[in-house]
Design a protein around this motif. Structure first.
Motif, short mmCIF file in Angstrom:
data_model
loop_
_atom_site.label_atom_id
_atom_site.label_comp_id
_atom_site.label_asym_id
_atom_site.label_seq_id
_atom_site.Cartn_x
_atom_site.Cartn_y
_atom_site.Cartn_z
N THR A 68 41.35 11.82 -44.28
CA THR A 68 41.70 12.52 -42.86
C THR A 68 40.82 12.24 -41.76
N GLY A 69 39.86 11.15 -42.16
CA GLY A 69 38.59 10.72 -41.22
C GLY A 69 37.81 11.44 -40.60
N SER A 70 37.80 12.68 -40.54
CA SER A 70 36.93 13.87 -40.29
C SER A 70 36.24 14.61 -41.52
N GLY A 71 36.63 14.38 -42.77
CA GLY A 71 36.56 14.90 -43.86
C GLY A 71 36.84 16.48 -43.83
N ASP A 72 37.38 16.83 -42.79
CA ASP A 72 38.07 18.26 -43.12
C ASP A 72 39.53 17.96 -43.14
N CYS A 73 40.25 18.88 -43.16
CA CYS A 73 41.76 18.91 -43.78
C CYS A 73 42.33 18.41 -41.97
N ALA A 74 43.32 17.66 -42.03
CA ALA A 74 43.87 17.28 -41.08
C ALA A 74 45.34 17.72 -40.78
N TRP A 75 45.68 18.15 -39.57
CA TRP A 75 47.08 18.69 -39.30
C TRP A 75 48.24 17.37 -39.12
N VAL A 76 49.26 17.84 -39.97
CA VAL A 76 50.60 17.15 -39.86
C VAL A 76 51.42 17.94 -39.03
N LEU A 77 51.81 17.44 -38.01
CA LEU A 77 52.83 17.97 -37.00
C LEU A 77 54.20 17.60 -37.25
N SER A 78 55.02 18.81 -37.13
CA SER A 78 56.38 18.68 -37.49
C SER A 78 56.83 20.02 -36.95
N ASP A 79 57.89 19.71 -35.92
CA ASP A 79 58.50 21.05 -35.31
C ASP A 79 59.89 20.28 -34.54
N ASP A 80 60.79 21.26 -34.31
CA ASP A 80 61.93 20.84 -33.64
C ASP A 80 61.87 20.68 -32.22
N ASN A 81 60.82 20.85 -31.72
CA ASN A 81 60.58 20.38 -30.05
C ASN A 81 59.97 19.30 -29.66
N LYS A 82 59.23 18.92 -30.53
CA LYS A 82 58.48 17.34 -30.14
C LYS A 82 58.57 16.40 -31.10
N VAL A 83 58.38 16.37 -32.17
CA VAL A 83 58.25 15.46 -33.37
C VAL A 83 58.48 16.10 -34.67
N ARG A 84 59.03 15.31 -35.47
CA ARG A 84 59.31 15.80 -37.05
C ARG A 84 58.71 14.75 -37.96
N SER A 85 58.05 15.19 -38.92
CA SER A 85 57.21 14.37 -40.10
C SER A 85 58.39 14.31 -40.96
#
Length: 241
Positions: free
Chosen positions: A216-233
């Motif tokens: 994750t780079g920070s050591g903490d959990c990292a968010w994966v973005l996914s929605d119907d408005n901006k971007v889908r993973s």
């Protein structure tokens, strides 16, 4: 005495002349025989030349018939690919595809944002396509029903001020990796930078294939973005052959 000598000389000359004439006659007979034999040989050679010409013509005709028979059984490239010839004349920019009749493919995506830890598998929980039930949206694992060469592609988006590295794992080993690194600030863009990777690999039947967080780079959990408005993973795969 002198008369006797003349008589003997005349007799000798007559005898020699007779012998020479006889030799000439014999030689002439030999020449005539050789000439007749030569004429016979010429006639035989002419007969043999005619026979050879006839055999050559017969062989050429048989070879032509054989090649014609072979060509009748040869299909054109279009026929071998089962593409009607008329399709080529109406081609307008569309690519011809090779349909095997047993195509296998899946496509899945995340239904919402979620925070993941290092080495955690990303579950793409919405199946848009899975024609042979080879992807499990609950655990995010793809298992090929048959061995073959497969194409995999995945897209992961990270929110502003974060970055996340994800990897394709096949049979417990990393087969590909990408890093999604967002804008430093939303003033210079949308704050979202998705990254996409493609991997082609030989995969054995029932091998586990999945996408997981590498770090994750920070050591903490990292968010994966996914929605119907901006971007889908997303995560997709299909058998190439």
């Amino acid at each position: 005495m002198y008369l006797a000598y003349v008589f003997v000389l005349a007799f000798g000359i007559s005898f020699c002349s007779a012998n020479i004439e006889g030799l000439f006659l014999e030689l002439e007979a030999v020449v005539q025989s050789q000439f007749a034999e030569n004429e016979n040989m010429k006639s035989r050679v002419a007969e043999l030349e005619g026979e050879v010409t006839a055999l050559v013509a017969e062989n050429l005709e048989e070879e032509h018939e054989t090649k014609s028979g072979e060509l009748k059984g040869v299909k054109t490239v279009a026929e071998r690919r089962e593409i009607p010839k008329s399709d080529h004349s109406s081609f307008s920019g569309h690519l011809f595809t090779r349909a095997t009749g047993n195509s296998r493919a899946f496509h899945a995506y995340r239904s919402q944002n979620r925070c993941y830890n290092n080495y955690e598998t990303i579950e793409f929980d919405v199946q848009a396509l899975d024609n042979v039930d080879m992807y499990n949206q609950r655990d995010g694992i793809f298992e090929p029903p048959v061995s073959g060469v497969y194409v995999f592609t995945w897209t992961v988006a990270a929110p502003v001020h974060t970055h996340i590295a994800t990897e394709l794992v096949i049979a417990g080993r990393m087969a590909g990796v990408i890093t999604s690194d967002s804008d430093a600030s939303q003033s210079s863009g949308s704050g979202t930078h998705p990254a996409t990777a493609v991997v082609v690999a030989q995969v054995n039947v029932s091998t586990h294939c999945y996408i997981r967080v590498r770090h994750t780079g920070s050591g903490d959990c990292a968010w994966v973005l996914s929605d119907d408005n901006k971007v889908r993973s997303t995560f997709s795969g299909w058998q190439l052959f």
